[in-house]
Enzyme design. Structure first.
Site, short mmCIF file in Angstrom:
data_model
loop_
_atom_site.label_atom_id
_atom_site.label_comp_id
_atom_site.label_asym_id
_atom_site.label_seq_id
_atom_site.Cartn_x
_atom_site.Cartn_y
_atom_site.Cartn_z
N ILE A 158 -9.00 -3.00 10.03
CA ILE A 158 -7.79 -2.04 10.87
C ILE A 158 -7.39 -1.50 9.49
O ILE A 158 -7.14 -0.20 9.81
CB ILE A 158 -6.96 -2.99 11.43
CG1 ILE A 158 -7.47 -3.61 12.62
CG2 ILE A 158 -5.50 -2.09 11.73
CD1 ILE A 158 -6.41 -4.59 13.48
N GLY A 175 -4.03 -2.79 2.10
CA GLY A 175 -2.85 -2.31 1.33
C GLY A 175 -2.88 -2.95 0.08
O GLY A 175 -3.79 -3.61 -0.44
N GLY A 176 -1.87 -3.02 -0.78
CA GLY A 176 -1.68 -3.53 -2.07
C GLY A 176 -1.78 -5.18 -2.20
O GLY A 176 -2.14 -5.66 -3.19
N MET A 177 -1.57 -5.67 -0.95
CA MET A 177 -1.38 -7.26 -0.92
C MET A 177 -2.75 -7.89 -0.30
O MET A 177 -3.11 -8.77 -0.49
CB MET A 177 -0.29 -7.76 -0.43
CG MET A 177 -0.22 -9.29 -0.50
SD MET A 177 1.59 -9.92 -0.21
CE MET A 177 1.42 -11.46 -0.37
N VAL A 183 -6.19 -6.20 6.94
CA VAL A 183 -5.97 -6.62 8.29
C VAL A 183 -7.52 -6.34 9.12
O VAL A 183 -7.72 -5.42 8.95
CB VAL A 183 -4.80 -6.24 8.91
CG1 VAL A 183 -4.76 -6.54 10.50
CG2 VAL A 183 -3.63 -6.78 8.15
N LYS A 239 -4.60 -11.21 8.74
CA LYS A 239 -4.40 -10.72 7.58
C LYS A 239 -4.87 -11.59 6.40
O LYS A 239 -4.68 -12.96 6.58
CB LYS A 239 -2.87 -10.64 7.21
CG LYS A 239 -2.50 -9.99 5.90
CD LYS A 239 -0.97 -10.04 5.97
CE LYS A 239 -0.43 -9.66 4.47
NZ LYS A 239 1.07 -9.48 4.68
N ASP A 261 13.73 -7.15 3.20
CA ASP A 261 12.72 -5.85 3.48
C ASP A 261 12.78 -5.13 4.62
O ASP A 261 11.81 -4.58 5.33
CB ASP A 261 11.20 -6.30 2.86
CG ASP A 261 10.80 -4.85 2.09
OD1 ASP A 261 11.44 -3.97 1.59
OD2 ASP A 261 9.54 -4.92 2.14
#
Length: 362
Positions: free
Chosen positions: A19, A22-24, A27, A42, A135
Site C-alpha cells: 500500500i 515511509g521513514g519507519m 504497509v 505494517k 502527535d
C-alpha cells in the site's frame, strides 16, 4: 527478515499488495485467510530491525493502539514477529487523511466540529487507557465515511511517564502542532494533546497552520512566543464561541487550556451551527462485507491517504512518516512574504529545543 514488495506471506497472512511506505515502515494489504477478511499489516523497515530502540518503539505502538477500544481509533488485531521482524495487523482503512482533505480547502464549521468531537472521543478512549498521543495533526486523523479514525500511536506513551524511549531534553512531535511545554523539553500530558488539536482545528478552518516560518526551530519558537493568530482576520463566518475555544486550547500555559476532553466536548455543544458528533456503536459505517465475509473495496478513492490511482503511492497515517505532501503544499502556499525554504522539513522531529540544554550537551 526483510519483507520484499512481492512477499507472499507475513506471518500467517497472505500478502496482496504494497500500500505504501515511509521513514519507519511499510504497509501491506493482506488477506486473513482464517477469517476471510482483508487487513492492513505494517512492518518495520529491515534496516531498522537492528536498532533496539526502534524495535521497541514499533512494538510499543502496536501495544498502545491495542489498548484503546473506540470507533474513532484504528483497531489492532494482532502484533507479532516473523523471523525476528515485527509487524502490526490492523483494520484496513479506505478514505483519506485530513491532510489530504484540507488540500481541497478549509472546512465548514459543521465539518470541523464533527471531526473535532470524533477526535476527542478517540483521545478520551486513549486517556482511559492511560495514554497520551503526542502527535495529533491532520495526517494522523483518517476520514472514513465521514468519521474520524485516530491513527499513528508511534509516539504515544503512558501518562505516568513509564517506558519513555526519548532522551531527556529532546523535542518529540511535529513542529506545526507542538505545544510550548514540549518545545521546552517538558513531559507530554493530555494538555499537550489538547494544544495540538487546537492547532489542527485552526488549520481546518483557515487552510494553513497557525504558525509559519522558514525553519522548524522558528516555527517552534513561534509556538512559545507568538500569540495565536486571530481567525477573524482570515474568515468572517466563524462563531465567536468556536474562535474562543480554539484560542483557549492553544493557550501557552497548559493550566489555561480547557481542563479535559469532556470540557472541550461540552463547549463544542454550544457552538452555533454545529451538529452533534457522529457516533457509531457498531461497524455499520465501514465498508460492507460480501456474503463470503470479504470486504469489498467499493467506490472509495483512496486508501491510507494514497492518490487513489496507485495504492503503492499512498501515505501511511501511522508509520511515523511525517506530514503528508498535502500539508507541505499548504505550508508552501501559506508562506510569509519572505518565503519559506523549500527544504524545510515538516515531518515529526526529535531535536534539541530552542534555548535549551540537553543532558548530552548544548
Amino acid at each position: 527478515m526483510a519483507f520484499p514488495d512481492d512477499a507472499t506471506h507475513i506471518g500467517s497472512y497472505r500478502a496482496l499488495r504494497l500500500i505504501g511506505s515511509g521513514g519507519m515502515g511499510k504497509v501491506y494489504a493482506c488477506m486473513d485467510e482464517a477469517l476471510h477478511r482483508e487487513v492492513a499489516i505494517k512492518v518495520l523497515l529491515p534496516e531498522l530491525t537492528r536498532d533496539t530502540e526502534m524495535m521497541e518503539r514499533f512494538m510499543r505502538e502496536g501495544r498502545a493502539m491495542a489498548r484503546v477500544i473506540s470507533p474513532h481509533v484504528v483497531t489492532i488485531f494482532q502484533i507479532g514477529t516473523d523471523n525476528d521482524s515485527p509487524y502490526i495487523v490492523m483494520e484496513i482503512l479506505r478514505g483519506e487523511d485530513l491532510g489530504e482533505l484540507l488540500k481541497k480547502g478549509p472546512l465548514s464549521v459543521e465539518q470541523t466540529v464533527r471531526f473535532a468531537r470524533d477526535t476527542l472521543s478517540g483521545l478520551k478512549s486513549a486517556a482511559a487507557a492511560g495514554l497520551v498521543h503526542r502527535d495529533i495533526k491532520p495526517a494522523n486523523l483518517f476520514i472514513v465515511d465521514g468519521r474520524v479514525k485516530l491513527t499513528d500511536f508511534g509516539l504515544a506513551r503512558p501518562i505516568d511517564g513509564s517506558q519513555n524511549l526519548t532522551a531527556t531534553g529532546l523535542v518529540v512531535g511535529s513542529p506545526h502542532y507542538l505545544a510550548p511545554e514540549l518545545a521546552r523539553g517538558q513531559d507530554a500530558t493530555h494538555a499537550s494533546d489538547i494544544y495540538a488539536l487546537g492547532c489542527t482545528l485552526f488549520e481546518m478552518l483557515s487552510g494553513k497552520p497557525a504558525f509559519m516560518a522558514k525553519t522548524p526551530i522558528e516555527v517552534i519558537t513561534a509556538h512559545i512566543k507568538q500569540p495565536v493568530p486571530d481567525l477573524r482576520n482570515i474568515r468572517d463566518d466563524l462563531p465567536f464561541e468556536l474562535i474562543a475555544l480554539i484560542t483557549q486550547m492553544m493557550a501557552k500555559v497548559p493550566q489555561e487550556r480547557p481542563s479535559d476532553f469532556d470540557a472541550i466536548d461540552e463547549a463544542f455543544s454550544r457552538v452555533p451551527g454545529a451538529l452533534p458528533s457522529l457516533t457509531v456503536d457498531d461497524d455499520s459505517a465501514e465498508s460492507a462485507p460480501s456474503a463470503d465475509g470479504v470486504t469489498q473495496p467499493g467506490a472509495t478513492q483512496q486508501m491510507f491517504g494514497g492518490s487513489g490511482a496507485d495504492d503503492s503511492q499512498g501515505s501511511i497515517p501511522w508509520a511515523a512518516t511525517g506530514d503528508t505532501e498535502a500539508e507541505k503544499t499548504r505550508a508552501k502556499e501559506a508562506q510569509p512574504a519572505g518565503g519559506v525554504d523549500e527544504k524545510m522539513p515538516t515531518d515529526t522531529i526529535e531535536s534539541a529545543p530552542p534555548e535549551m540544554h540537553t543532558e548530552s550537551g548544548d
